[in-house]
Design a protein around this motif. Structure first.
Motif, PDB file in Angstrom:
ATOM      1  N   VAL A   1       0.803  -1.219   0.000  1.00  0.00           N
ATOM      2  CA  VAL A   1       0.000   0.000   0.000  1.00  0.00           C
ATOM      3  C   VAL A   1       0.839   1.272   0.000  1.00  0.00           C
ATOM      4  O   VAL A   1       0.773   2.072  -0.940  1.00  0.00           O
ATOM      5  N   ALA A   2       1.649   1.454   1.051  1.00  0.00           N
ATOM      6  CA  ALA A   2       2.312   2.738   1.277  1.00  0.00           C
ATOM      7  C   ALA A   2       3.115   3.261   0.088  1.00  0.00           C
ATOM      8  O   ALA A   2       2.929   4.408  -0.322  1.00  0.00           O
ATOM      9  N   PRO A   3       4.017   2.467  -0.514  1.00  0.00           N
ATOM     10  CA  PRO A   3       4.841   3.050  -1.577  1.00  0.00           C
ATOM     11  C   PRO A   3       4.018   3.532  -2.770  1.00  0.00           C
ATOM     12  O   PRO A   3       4.309   4.591  -3.344  1.00  0.00           O
ATOM     13  N   TYR A   4       2.981   2.793  -3.138  1.00  0.00           N
ATOM     14  CA  TYR A   4       2.223   3.157  -4.344  1.00  0.00           C
ATOM     15  C   TYR A   4       1.360   4.375  -4.110  1.00  0.00           C
ATOM     16  O   TYR A   4       1.256   5.254  -4.958  1.00  0.00           O
ATOM     17  N   LEU A   5       0.736   4.438  -2.922  1.00  0.00           N
ATOM     18  CA  LEU A   5      -0.083   5.613  -2.650  1.00  0.00           C
ATOM     19  C   LEU A   5       0.794   6.851  -2.462  1.00  0.00           C
ATOM     20  O   LEU A   5       0.401   7.954  -2.815  1.00  0.00           O
ATOM     21  N   ARG A   6       1.994   6.665  -1.941  1.00  0.00           N
ATOM     22  CA  ARG A   6       2.908   7.793  -1.827  1.00  0.00           C
ATOM     23  C   ARG A   6       3.321   8.271  -3.221  1.00  0.00           C
ATOM     24  O   ARG A   6       3.390   9.460  -3.489  1.00  0.00           O
ATOM     25  N   LYS A   7       3.558   7.322  -4.108  1.00  0.00           N
ATOM     26  CA  LYS A   7       3.937   7.678  -5.478  1.00  0.00           C
ATOM     27  C   LYS A   7       2.801   8.454  -6.154  1.00  0.00           C
ATOM     28  O   LYS A   7       3.019   9.417  -6.871  1.00  0.00           O
ATOM     29  N   TYR A   8       1.582   8.035  -5.886  1.00  0.00           N
ATOM     30  CA  TYR A   8       0.416   8.736  -6.418  1.00  0.00           C
ATOM     31  C   TYR A   8       0.466  10.196  -5.977  1.00  0.00           C
ATOM     32  O   TYR A   8       0.161  11.111  -6.758  1.00  0.00           O
ATOM     33  N   GLY A   9       0.860  10.417  -4.690  1.00  0.00           N
ATOM     34  CA  GLY A   9       1.255  11.748  -4.252  1.00  0.00           C
ATOM     35  C   GLY A   9       0.150  12.767  -4.076  1.00  0.00           C
ATOM     36  O   GLY A   9       0.355  13.946  -4.340  1.00  0.00           O
ATOM     37  N   LYS A  10      -1.031  12.356  -3.648  1.00  0.00           N
ATOM     38  CA  LYS A  10      -2.052  13.362  -3.338  1.00  0.00           C
ATOM     39  C   LYS A  10      -2.371  13.320  -1.849  1.00  0.00           C
ATOM     40  O   LYS A  10      -1.571  12.829  -1.059  1.00  0.00           O
ATOM     41  N   PHE A  11      -3.558  13.798  -1.484  1.00  0.00           N
ATOM     42  CA  PHE A  11      -3.814  14.049  -0.070  1.00  0.00           C
ATOM     43  C   PHE A  11      -4.629  12.997   0.679  1.00  0.00           C
ATOM     44  O   PHE A  11      -4.459  12.817   1.870  1.00  0.00           O
ATOM     45  N   THR A  12      -5.581  12.337   0.025  1.00  0.00           N
ATOM     46  CA  THR A  12      -6.464  11.442   0.783  1.00  0.00           C
ATOM     47  C   THR A  12      -6.639  10.094   0.083  1.00  0.00           C
ATOM     48  O   THR A  12      -6.336   9.952  -1.105  1.00  0.00           O
ATOM     49  N   VAL A  13      -7.155   9.125   0.841  1.00  0.00           N
ATOM     50  CA  VAL A  13      -7.396   7.790   0.286  1.00  0.00           C
ATOM     51  C   VAL A  13      -8.591   7.787  -0.696  1.00  0.00           C
ATOM     52  O   VAL A  13      -8.484   7.222  -1.786  1.00  0.00           O
ATOM     53  N   PRO A  14      -9.712   8.427  -0.334  1.00  0.00           N
ATOM     54  CA  PRO A  14     -10.823   8.460  -1.304  1.00  0.00           C
ATOM     55  C   PRO A  14     -10.433   9.149  -2.612  1.00  0.00           C
ATOM     56  O   PRO A  14     -10.944   8.798  -3.679  1.00  0.00           O
TER      57      PRO A  14
END
Lengths: 108, 637
Positions: free
Chosen positions: B91-104
């Motif tokens: 989870v963490a690396p990919y969502l960090r790469k996405y680089g925005k503010f929230t999960v939704p």
């Protein structure tokens, strides 16, 4: 577990597809360990392991309440190292590409 | 100095510290407010994540749960740490790469659908609100027990503190206070554990003390097994929770629930780059592991201490049980709160605490309560005969039940010692950690430190949850869907207002706890595991997953999990509305409602895969985006 040495790419360069494949291999390898130490040692084969005792602990019980947690910590740091190496290999070549493209832009 | 003076001093000092940090770390932009500017170092983020993660439940309740379930309690230890492995890998690396503010925001963009985003916001708010109520209750209880203030006043003070640093500083303020709170809580947890381990086993390291030997040269765990099996309890080191399948499902639910909790995931948005996100998951787990490997030691030692306090000598010898009049002070203190309660069933003035499998103690209590109610009713005037008859019938029922149970009890070995049912009619598991320093006769400042630690654990988690709630409202609903035209300044103001609203809502539920507060664990982890985790996995690891599949999957996952929890625990946990009963024979393969999230996740995946086949592949740019988040960042950001 994936062998870090096997990950080292040759000079031919690494495509995004290859990077992703190696990433998945690395994660799956480490998840096997994750599964074995927690679900395997801590739950499924706990009785068998409990026959082994050391320093006041039964091994199965110790794996469930202590050992698995230590292995989890080690797993994340192994992952960090493997991935950093993989990233470097990938980025090294990409940076070359970028440098080339920058040079090309400057040339025109 | 008295305990209470110490408590005021230490709690006051920590609160002043949190306020100081709040003033120093005010948020100036939405980036500061949502992701602390995005330049937190991996170690700092690891520490903040640990405090964010370890709630009042981890700090106060977990050791008690393990103490009374033994080996079966391992599901919490493995589940709540093993989830970090999934967070770091999946989870963490990919969502960090996405680089925005929230999960939704990620879910909405990946599935090119505002509906998906709204469903995700609803899941997030359901998960976070149930979770935050537990924290608020923890704050109120800690205040009312140790500072002898009113429960509500304690709650308001806690709200005020969170208000100050969360509204002012957003994620930035929360991050730095969480770091301070981690230091307070880990110190508060380990110091008493070290003393107790030293006293019991001579080893100052609790993790080793757990395998150490007690005074008569027997290993602690072996001693504990003997002591409690003599009293009819199951062996500590081998007692399974439900069944092996249930433990498997429970552990899996907690792990994937952990990896799907939005307030934990957003912490990884605050670091500089993808490699830092991976590294800070490692640091977070180290900081968490310090508490989580200490907890089983605290649990086993507290169980032994508690049992030995009551059963001082061999079972069956009269002097083997402590005289009620000679009970220690901590026992008296906790009796006042109602969390410990004794009834002298056999009238010998001594306490018998044992595994009363036939429920003789319970049957006696039921009769006593019913008789009390009847006497009360007879005294009062103007009572209808019908009303009286109902209670009389209840008394008769209780009496016949008692007769039944007594006959069975006569066959147990305890009956011939003259034991007449378990006399510890209430032993609340939550007192284990809080009473520990008192049981070990530690000085007043240690007790005060534990109170400050419990408050730090509750406040740090509450703040993280409140931020997840408020950012999903201001950023996802307001800026993302309803009013995309607002400026950054307006959005920052809106996020502060949303934070105020979230705090007031949490406070309201803290003062008036709804029925479903009791089911926090079942709901929060069940929902996160069955909705958010699967949708994130499919969003990252499957390029072809489309919005129809994702939305159907989320709804099916939440739906089946809620249905299962409600059918066994009551609709919205209202007692009496269970439609299958909270009975083991009706459980799906013996899986408890708390452990059902894993099944919900499987349903989510299956439904999503089937439904996605009916729709078209995601648009080209979405598939590009998925390819992009999988690749490392090249060069500096």
């Amino acid at each position: 577990m994936s062998q870090p040495d096997a990950v080292t790419s040759d000079s031919a360069g690494m495509s995004p597809r290859e990077y992703w494949r190696k990433n998945i291999t690395c994660v799956l390898g480490l998840l096997v360990v994750w599964f074995v130490v927690s679900y395997g040692c801590g739950i499924l084969f706990v009785e068998e392991l409990n026959r082994i005792t050391f320093g006041g602990f039964q091994l199965g019980f110790w794996m469930a309440q202590q050992g698995s947690i230590y292995v989890f910590v080690v797993l994340i740091f192994v992952y960090v190292r493997l991935m950093n190496r993989l990233d470097r290999e990938y980025a090294g070549e990409k940076q070359d590409d970028m440098e080339i493209s920058i040079r090309e832009e400057e040339g025109t | 100095m008295e305990v209470q003076t110490w408590t005021y001093l230490i709690v006051g000092f920590t609160f002043a510290l949190y306020i100081g940090i709040a003033i120093w770390s005010r948020a100036k932009s939405t980036k500061d407010f949502y992701i602390a500017g995005g330049n937190i170092s991996p170690i700092s983020n690891g520490m903040a994540t640990a405090a964010d993660w370890m709630s009042a439940a981890s700090f106060i309740s977990m050791a008690g749960l393990i103490a009374f379930s033994g080996y079966g309690g391992s599901v919490f230890l493995m589940g709540w740490t093993g989830g970090y492995v999934l967070l770091a890998f999946l989870v963490a690396p990919y969502l960090r790469k996405y680089g925005k503010f929230t999960v939704p925001e990620f879910i909405g963009e990946r599935f090119y659908s505002n509906t998906a985003r709204v469903v995700a916001v609803v899941c997030l708010i359901l998960v976070s609100v149930t979770y935050v109520i537990g924290q608020m209750k923890g704050v109120g209880v800690a205040f009312s027990r140790f500072l002898e203030t009113d429960y509500n006043n304690g709650l308001f003070i806690g709200m005020g503190i969170v208000f100050f640093y969360a509204v002012l500083g957003g994620m930035k303020g929360i991050t730095y206070t969480q770091i301070a709170q981690y230091v307070v809580l880990i110190f508060a947890y380990t110091v008493p554990a070290i003393f107790i381990s030293l006293e019991l086993t001579g080893n100052p390291i609790p993790q080793l003390g757990l395998g150490g030997e007690v005074s008569d040269g027997i290993p602690l765990l072996q001693k504990l097994d003997t002591v409690i099996t003599d009293l009819g309890f199951g062996e500590y080191t081998t007692s399974v929770m439900g069944s092996k399948l249930n433990m498997f499902a429970y552990t899996l639910s907690l792990m994937i629930g952990t990896a799907g909790l939005p307030h934990v995931i957003i912490r990884f948005f605050t670091v500089k780059k993808v490699s830092d996100a991976r590294l800070s998951a490692g640091w977070a787990l180290i900081f968490i592991a310090i508490l989580y490997t200490t907890a089983p030691a605290v649990a086993a030692m507290a169980r032994l201490n508690f049992t030995k306090t009551i059963q001082t000598e061999k079972v069956g010898v009269k002097a083997g049980n402590i005289e009620y009049e000679k009970r220690p002070d901590w026992f008296k203190n906790w009796e006042k709160t109602g969390l410990l309660r004794f009834e002298d069933w056999n009238g010998d003035g001594r306490i018998q605490y044992y595994n009363d499998i036939n429920g003789l103690g319970k049957a006696r209590l039921a009769l006593k309560n019913a008789e009390g109610e009847l006497a009360e009713l007879r005294k009062s005037e103007g009572v209808q005969d019908a009303e009286l008859a109902v209670i009389e019938q209840r008394v008769n029922q209780a009496r016949s039940k008692l007769g039944e149970v007594s006959a069975k009890h006569e066959e147990t070995p305890f009956a011939k010692h003259g034991w007449q049912g378990n006399e510890m009619v209430t032993v609340d598991k939550d007192i284990i950690v809080l009473a520990n320093p008192e049981i070990a006769k530690l000085p007043g400042w240690v007790i005060a430190l534990v109170v400050a630690g419990g408050l730090a654990a509750a406040l740090s988690t509450a703040a993280g949850l409140l931020l997840a709630i408020s950012s999903s409202i201001s950023h996802d609903l307001l800026k993302g869907i309803m009013l995309p035209a607002i400026t950054e300044k307006q959005e920052l103001r809106a996020s502060r207002c949303a934070m105020v609203g979230a705090i007031l809502l949490a406070g309201y539920f803290g003062v008036n706890p709804p029925d479903f507060a009791a089911g926090t664990v079942a709901i929060a982890f069940g929902l996160a595991a069955s909705s958010i985790f699967p949708v994130l996995m499919m969003g990252i690891f499957s390029k072809k997953m489309n919005r129809q599949g994702a939305i159907a999957g989320m709804i099916a996952g939440i739906g089946i999990t809620l249905l299962y929890v409600f059918q066994h625990k009551g609709i919205m946990f209202v007692p009496g509305t269970t439609f299958l009963g909270d009975m083991e024979e009706n459980w799906f393969f013996g899986i408890t409602p708390n452990a059902f999230g894993a099944v919900g996740a499987i349903v989510n995946f299956t439904v999503a895969l089937i439904v996605s086949k009916t729709g078209q592949d995601p648009p080209e740019e979405i598939q590009k985006m998925v390819e992009d988040i999988r690749l490392p960042q090249v060069g500096e950001r």
